[in-house]
Structures are given as structure tokens and as C-alpha cells.
Design an enzyme around this catalytic site. Structure first.
Site, PDB file in Angstrom:
ATOM      1  N   SER A   1      -0.619  -0.122  -5.053  1.00 53.04           N
ATOM      2  CA  SER A   1      -0.701  -1.464  -4.458  1.00 53.04           C
ATOM      3  C   SER A   1      -0.265  -1.414  -2.996  1.00 53.04           C
ATOM      4  CB  SER A   1       0.206  -2.418  -5.245  1.00 53.04           C
ATOM      5  OG  SER A   1       1.535  -1.899  -5.283  1.00 53.04           O
TER       6      SER A   1
ATOM      7  N   HIS B   1       9.035  10.015  -5.795  1.00 56.88           N
ATOM      8  CA  HIS B   1       9.991   9.173  -6.534  1.00 56.88           C
ATOM      9  C   HIS B   1      10.645   9.921  -7.697  1.00 56.88           C
ATOM     10  CE1 HIS B   1       7.691   5.370  -4.999  1.00 56.88           C
ATOM     11  NE2 HIS B   1       8.403   5.939  -4.060  1.00 56.88           N
TER      12      HIS B   1
HETATM   13  N1  APR Z   1      -7.759   3.329 -10.954  1.00 55.32           N
HETATM   14  C1  APR Z   1      -7.303   3.092  -9.701  1.00 55.32           C
HETATM   15  N2  APR Z   1      -6.406   2.104  -9.397  1.00 55.32           N
HETATM   16  C2  APR Z   1      -5.979   1.328 -10.411  1.00 55.32           C
HETATM   17  C3  APR Z   1      -6.424   1.504 -11.751  1.00 55.32           C
HETATM   18  C4  APR Z   1      -7.356   2.555 -12.003  1.00 55.32           C
HETATM   19  N3  APR Z   1      -7.820   2.805 -13.225  1.00 55.32           N
HETATM   20  N4  APR Z   1      -5.821   0.562 -12.531  1.00 55.32           N
HETATM   21  C5  APR Z   1      -5.006  -0.177 -11.702  1.00 55.32           C
HETATM   22  N5  APR Z   1      -5.111   0.275 -10.434  1.00 55.32           N
HETATM   23  C6  APR Z   1      -4.413  -0.195  -9.233  1.00 55.32           C
HETATM   24  C7  APR Z   1      -3.983  -1.651  -9.259  1.00 55.32           C
HETATM   25  O1  APR Z   1      -5.031  -2.492  -8.789  1.00 55.32           O
HETATM   26  C8  APR Z   1      -2.790  -1.649  -8.304  1.00 55.32           C
HETATM   27  O2  APR Z   1      -3.216  -1.873  -6.958  1.00 55.32           O
HETATM   28  O3  APR Z   1      -3.218   0.540  -9.140  1.00 55.32           O
HETATM   29  C9  APR Z   1      -2.244  -0.216  -8.415  1.00 55.32           C
HETATM   30  C10 APR Z   1      -0.914  -0.098  -9.137  1.00 55.32           C
HETATM   31  O4  APR Z   1       0.052  -0.727  -8.337  1.00 55.32           O
HETATM   32  P1  APR Z   1       1.587  -0.765  -8.785  1.00 55.32           P
HETATM   33  O5  APR Z   1       1.697  -1.144 -10.189  1.00 55.32           O
HETATM   34  O6  APR Z   1       2.287  -1.574  -7.766  1.00 55.32           O
HETATM   35  O7  APR Z   1       2.041   0.775  -8.690  1.00 55.32           O
HETATM   36  P2  APR Z   1       2.471   1.636  -7.409  1.00 55.32           P
HETATM   37  O8  APR Z   1       1.725   1.209  -6.195  1.00 55.32           O
HETATM   38  O9  APR Z   1       2.387   3.041  -7.786  1.00 55.32           O
HETATM   39  O10 APR Z   1       4.012   1.212  -7.255  1.00 55.32           O
HETATM   40  C11 APR Z   1       4.774   1.874  -6.293  1.00 55.32           C
HETATM   41  O11 APR Z   1       6.779   0.850  -7.063  1.00 55.32           O
HETATM   42  O12 APR Z   1       7.653   0.139  -8.984  1.00 55.32           O
HETATM   43  C12 APR Z   1       7.798   1.068  -8.016  1.00 55.32           C
HETATM   44  O13 APR Z   1       8.677   3.239  -8.046  1.00 55.32           O
HETATM   45  C13 APR Z   1       7.664   2.456  -8.571  1.00 55.32           C
HETATM   46  O14 APR Z   1       6.287   4.258  -7.816  1.00 55.32           O
HETATM   47  C14 APR Z   1       6.307   2.880  -8.055  1.00 55.32           C
HETATM   48  C15 APR Z   1       6.176   2.093  -6.773  1.00 55.32           C
END
Ligand code: APR
Length: 248
Positions: free
Chosen positions: A196, A126
Site C-alpha cells: 500500500s 521488517h
Molecule cells: N497482488 C498484488 N497486490 C495485492 C494483492 C495481490 N494478489 N492482494 C492485495 N494486494 C495489495 C493491496 O491492494 C494493498 O495495496 O497489497 C497491498 C497490501 O497492503 P498492506 O496490507 O498495507 O501491506 P504492506 O504494504 O506490506 O504493509 C506494510 O505495514 O503493517 C505493517 O509491517 C507491516 O510490512 C507491513 C507494512
């Protein structure tokens, strides 16, 4: 207190990892959570900027309509990031890169913390928030070299620059995703850490690895749509769990 089930699960993952030659890792915002980077969705709430949900302010449409406001949002994030350091999860993954004949780290994160921890050749699916890209000639520059003008002005053609990140409504950078697919397809072990698993096409990479025969491991305090496909799920913070897998 680590449950007996979790201890067994950690043992199973440690064995598969120590027997592997090719490892593929996909990370998301959760891997940076313990460094203080807010996630987008974990924990039930979504990031908002001046009343706009993140997927609106971080969109291609917003670059068209109001590039200065997009920069205001990214400058806020650069401000948050500038004091943050890699955590044990980033550091563990950096150590793993020299432990396997084939190791690939692909991230959805734009924070640059994997590189700050010493990871080389990170597949930034990204983009990277520390880089700006000219909207006309595509020239790229480190944001820290571009002064305070907003939007920054291209050093080559004097046109406005935008953050060099993939915004909602945009395609991933050509090449990097294809390379990630190739690496995932041939991996013996695939880790999915702190995502997620809702945003495609990045979320399709673990499925590619699974179809390729990989042992699929999820590291996340919460279940995700990917959980049912995983061979092992480690429930907890990545910064606490990844160092338990050896190679420290
Ligand atoms: N260790 C592991 N996982 C964790 C922790 C931790 N300490 N804290 C939170 N999480 C998990 C949450 O439970 C959640 O499932 O990390 C995940 C974060 O999910 P999102 O906020 O949806 O982030 P991500 O999956 O990276 O989003 C994907 O979406 O918004 C766009 O471009 C953006 O790259 C991003 C993409």
C-alpha cells in the site's frame, strides 16, 4: 479478460525488463495474498487481534507491557503460515534473480515465502517471523527450535526472547535498509509489488529508485499513493501478472 490497455502496459513493462541489467524489487503483503496470508490494509479492513488493531499488538510498547500476549499473536500468525506455500509471484521473482547482472529483492514481509520459493539473499526490511531474538543478548534462534515455553528462553543467557521482527515504533535493522537504498538508487527498473506504500521508510525506496532514473512499475489490484509516480501500473493479482512478463 485482460483489457487492451493492460496488454499494452504489460508489453511496455516486458520490454523495459528485458532491456535491463539491474533490477530492484520491493514487495509487501499483497505478494503473499494469493498464498493465503491476510494483508494488513488492502480491501479496506485492518487486521485485529482480540479487539486490538495490528499496529497496537505489533508494537514495541506491547513487548514491554505483555510479551506473552505478543507471542500469542505471533504464534497465531505462525500457525496460519505453517501450511502456506509460495505462489507464482514468489516463484517468478525467484527465477528473476539469475536473469540480471544485478537483482535485489527487498521485502516488508516477515513470512519467509520468498526464500521458500528459492529466492536467495532477500533483504528482510521488517525481519522474519520464524526467528526469535533475545531481549538481553540479541542472540537469534529459529522459533521451531525453541519449544513451547512462552516467552521462549534464550539458549545462551536464559533471558526471554521476542519475535525478531520490526514492530511499530521501532527502527529497521541497521544495514539492510542502507543496502536496499544503494540497490534502489542504481536500478534501471524498479518493481513495487503488493504494497500500500504507506509505511516508511520502506515506502521511500521506490522514490529513491525513481530519482535514480529507474523505470518504476507498480503491480497491485488497487491504486496507491505511489501510482502517480509510476511509469507503468499493472492492475491485478501479482501471481497472475508477474508470470506474464517473460523469463518463465
Ligand atoms: N497482488 C498484488 N497486490 C495485492 C494483492 C495481490 N494478489 N492482494 C492485495 N494486494 C495489495 C493491496 O491492494 C494493498 O495495496 O497489497 C497491498 C497490501 O497492503 P498492506 O496490507 O498495507 O501491506 P504492506 O504494504 O506490506 O504493509 C506494510 O505495514 O503493517 C505493517 O509491517 C507491516 O510490512 C507491513 C507494512
Amino acid at each position: 479478460m485482460t483489457s487492451r490497455l493492460q496488454v499494452t502496459e504489460i508489453e511496455r513493462v516486458r520490454e523495459s525488463l528485458h532491456a535491463a541489467h539491474s533490477v530492484f524489487v520491493l514487495t509487501g503483503a499483497g505478494v503473499s495474498a494469493e498464498s493465503g496470508v491476510p494483508t494488513f490494509r488492502g480491501g479496506g479492513n485492518a487486521a485485529v487481534w482480540k479487539g486490538m488493531p495490528f499496529y497496537e499488538i505489533s508494537s514495541a510498547g506491547m513487548v514491554e507491557r505483555d510479551l506473552p500476549e505478543v507471542w500469542a499473536w505471533f504464534d497465531y500468525r505462525l500457525g496460519v503460515l505453517s501450511d502456506l506455500k509460495p505462489n507464482p509471484a514468489h516463484k517468478t521473482l525467484a527465477r528473476w534473480q539469475d536473469k540480471f547482472s544485478s537483482f535485489t529483492l527487498a521485502t516488508q514481509n516477515i513470512d519467509g515465502l520468498h526464500q521458500a520459493a528459492g529466492s536467495r539473499d532477500v533483504y528482510e526490511l521488517h525481519g522474519n517471523v520464524w526467528t526469535a531474538r533475545c531481549i538481553e543478548c540479541d542472540a537469534r534462534s529459529d522459533v521451531r527450535r525453541l519449544g513451547a515455553a512462552r516467552p521462549p528462553v534464550c539458549l545462551d543467557c536464559r533471558n526471554p526472547m521476542r519475535p525478531d521482527v520490526v514492530l511499530f515504533g521501532e527502527m529497521l535493522p541497521v544495514g539492510v535498509f542502507d543496502r536496499a537504498v544503494d540497490a534502489a538508487r542504481t536500478a534501471e527498473v524498479c518493481f513495487v509489488v503488493g504494497t500500500s506504500a504507506l509505511v516508511y521508510p520502506a515506502a521511500s525506496l521506490p522514490e529513491v529508485a525513481k530519482r535514480g532514473g529507474a523505470f518504476l512499475v507498480e503491480v497491485n489490484p488497487e491504486k496507491t499513493p505511489l501510482t502517480e509516480y509510476c511509469d507503468a501500473s499493472l492492475r491485478g493479482p501479482a501471481g497472475e501478472l508477474l508470470p506474464l512478463l517473460g523469463f518463465e
